[in-house]
Design a protein around this motif. Structure first.
Motif, PDB file in Angstrom:
ATOM      1  N   SER A  48       0.871  -1.343   0.024  1.00 20.92           N
ATOM      2  CA  SER A  48      -0.189   0.178  -0.008  1.00 20.92           C
ATOM      3  C   SER A  48       0.751   1.418  -0.064  1.00 20.92           C
ATOM      4  O   SER A  48       0.763   2.143  -0.669  1.00 20.92           O
ATOM      5  CB  SER A  48      -0.812   0.008   1.158  1.00 20.92           C
TER       6      SER A  48
ATOM      7  N   ALA B 213       0.932   3.997  -3.013  1.00 19.40           N
ATOM      8  CA  ALA B 213       0.779   5.466  -2.703  1.00 19.40           C
ATOM      9  C   ALA B 213       1.932   6.320  -3.162  1.00 19.40           C
ATOM     10  O   ALA B 213       1.672   7.535  -3.841  1.00 19.40           O
ATOM     11  CB  ALA B 213       0.499   5.555  -1.199  1.00 19.40           C
TER      12      ALA B 213
ATOM     13  N   ALA C  62      -3.894   3.135  -0.340  1.00 18.42           N
ATOM     14  CA  ALA C  62      -3.260   3.007   0.779  1.00 18.42           C
ATOM     15  C   ALA C  62      -4.364   2.524   1.850  1.00 18.42           C
ATOM     16  O   ALA C  62      -3.966   1.574   2.592  1.00 18.42           O
ATOM     17  CB  ALA C  62      -2.778   4.296   1.332  1.00 18.42           C
TER      18      ALA C  62
ATOM     19  N   ARG D  83      -3.875  -1.558   3.007  1.00 22.79           N
ATOM     20  CA  ARG D  83      -3.005  -1.498   4.117  1.00 22.79           C
ATOM     21  C   ARG D  83      -2.976  -2.996   4.870  1.00 22.79           C
ATOM     22  O   ARG D  83      -4.196  -3.326   5.090  1.00 22.79           O
ATOM     23  CB  ARG D  83      -3.610  -0.267   5.071  1.00 22.79           C
TER      24      ARG D  83
END
Length: 300
Positions: free
Chosen positions: A208, A212, A293, A297
């Protein structure tokens, strides 16, 4: 009033004032963003009163400053995304490889030296990068490719990629460093090599943060101005050849903002229409980065 009472009164006043002061400080950024959005929307609305939205979004020729005038933004979008694609091809593999080295291979002493040096690239003024591209990268490209001009998208894209390497590397390395040591130790206990741990354990766990960082770097490349203004040229051409001179949205805004275009004209309004287009693109990319994200995550 005794000393304790005075102290308590002063503390009570500060407790009431500080939240208000902090709220006002936080409101500055919010009000600034609202002001920018209102300005862009109002000026863009006035521009589209004179130029059809369909012509602006789907037209294939951009020449608002010369006769006959054309307002198709596709050549600027083409140049912007070409530069961004080249930059990401350069920055993402190099930045990710640098992050893997710093996170998994480099000793602490080396990491403390290499990472700050790498991040110095982020502090170099972009106009310096532009002349670096024009004076060093462009001559090399012209030696390798006969059809390359003095101003071309490939040179600008490569240098924009070099500029955003620290962003990809730093954010990715932070995400990898956040992966618990226990995952690495478990993989080593099962007989995995250091490379297997890096590629099959650490990178997926930090996916993630890595994605990002890539999306944010993409947004940074789209908004770059001075490198493309200096090295890529000012020819709004709808082409897929990176050796051609092109023009990006930011470079066009710089061109019109020099003061030669009268205020209130259609030509002046193109600044805000192009700026609004750029704002929407980067806004959507930032939303995408936040979604990725949160979606991927890992919680430890």
């Amino acid at each position: 009033m005794g000393p304790n009472a005075f102290k308590n009164s002063r503390t009570s006043i500060m407790n009431r004032l500080m939240p208000v002061l902090l709220f006002l400080c936080a409101s500055v950024s919010i009000l600034t963003t609202i002001g920018i959005v209102i300005t862009l929307i109002s000026e863009t609305y006035q521009f589209f009163q004179k130029v059809p939205v369909f012509e602006f979004l789907f037209g294939t020729k951009w020449s608002p400053l010369i006769t006959p005038k054309s307002f198709g933004v596709l050549p600027l979008l083409n140049g912007t995304f070409m530069i961004t694609l080249i930059a990401c091809i350069v920055a993402i593999p190099l930045g990710l490889a640098s992050a893997i080295y710093l996170s998994e291979y480099a000793p602490k002493r080396v990491r403390k030296i290499v990472k700050p040096i790498l991040e110095v690239l982020a502090g170099v003024p972009t106009i310096v990068y532009g002349y670096f591209a024009l004076s060093l990268i462009t001559p090399l490209i012209r030696q390798l490719f006969d059809g390359a001009g003095v101003f071309n998208a490939l040179s600008a894209g490569i240098v924009v990629g070099i500029m955003i390497i620290p962003m990809v590397c730093s954010l990715s390395e932070d995400a990898m460093s956040a992966v618990p040591r226990s995952l690495r130790d478990g993989a080593y206990a099962l007989g995995a090599t250091r490379l297997e741990v890096a590629l099959k354990i650490v990178v997926p766990a930090a996916f993630s943060g890595i994605v990002a960082s890539a999306v944010l770097a993409f947004s940074r490349a789209i908004g770059e101005t001075m490198i493309v203004t200096v090295a890529a040229g000012a020819t709004p051409t709808l082409t897929a050849n990176p050796l051609d001179s092109i023009q990006t949205m930011t470079a066009y805004i710089v061109q019109v903002s020099l003061g030669d275009t009268p205020h209130g004209t259609v030509e002046y309004g193109t600044i805000f229409a192009v700026g609004m287009t750029l704002f929407v693109i980067t806004f959507l990319l930032n939303i995408l980065a936040q979604y990725v994200a949160k979606r991927f995550r890992e919680e430890y």
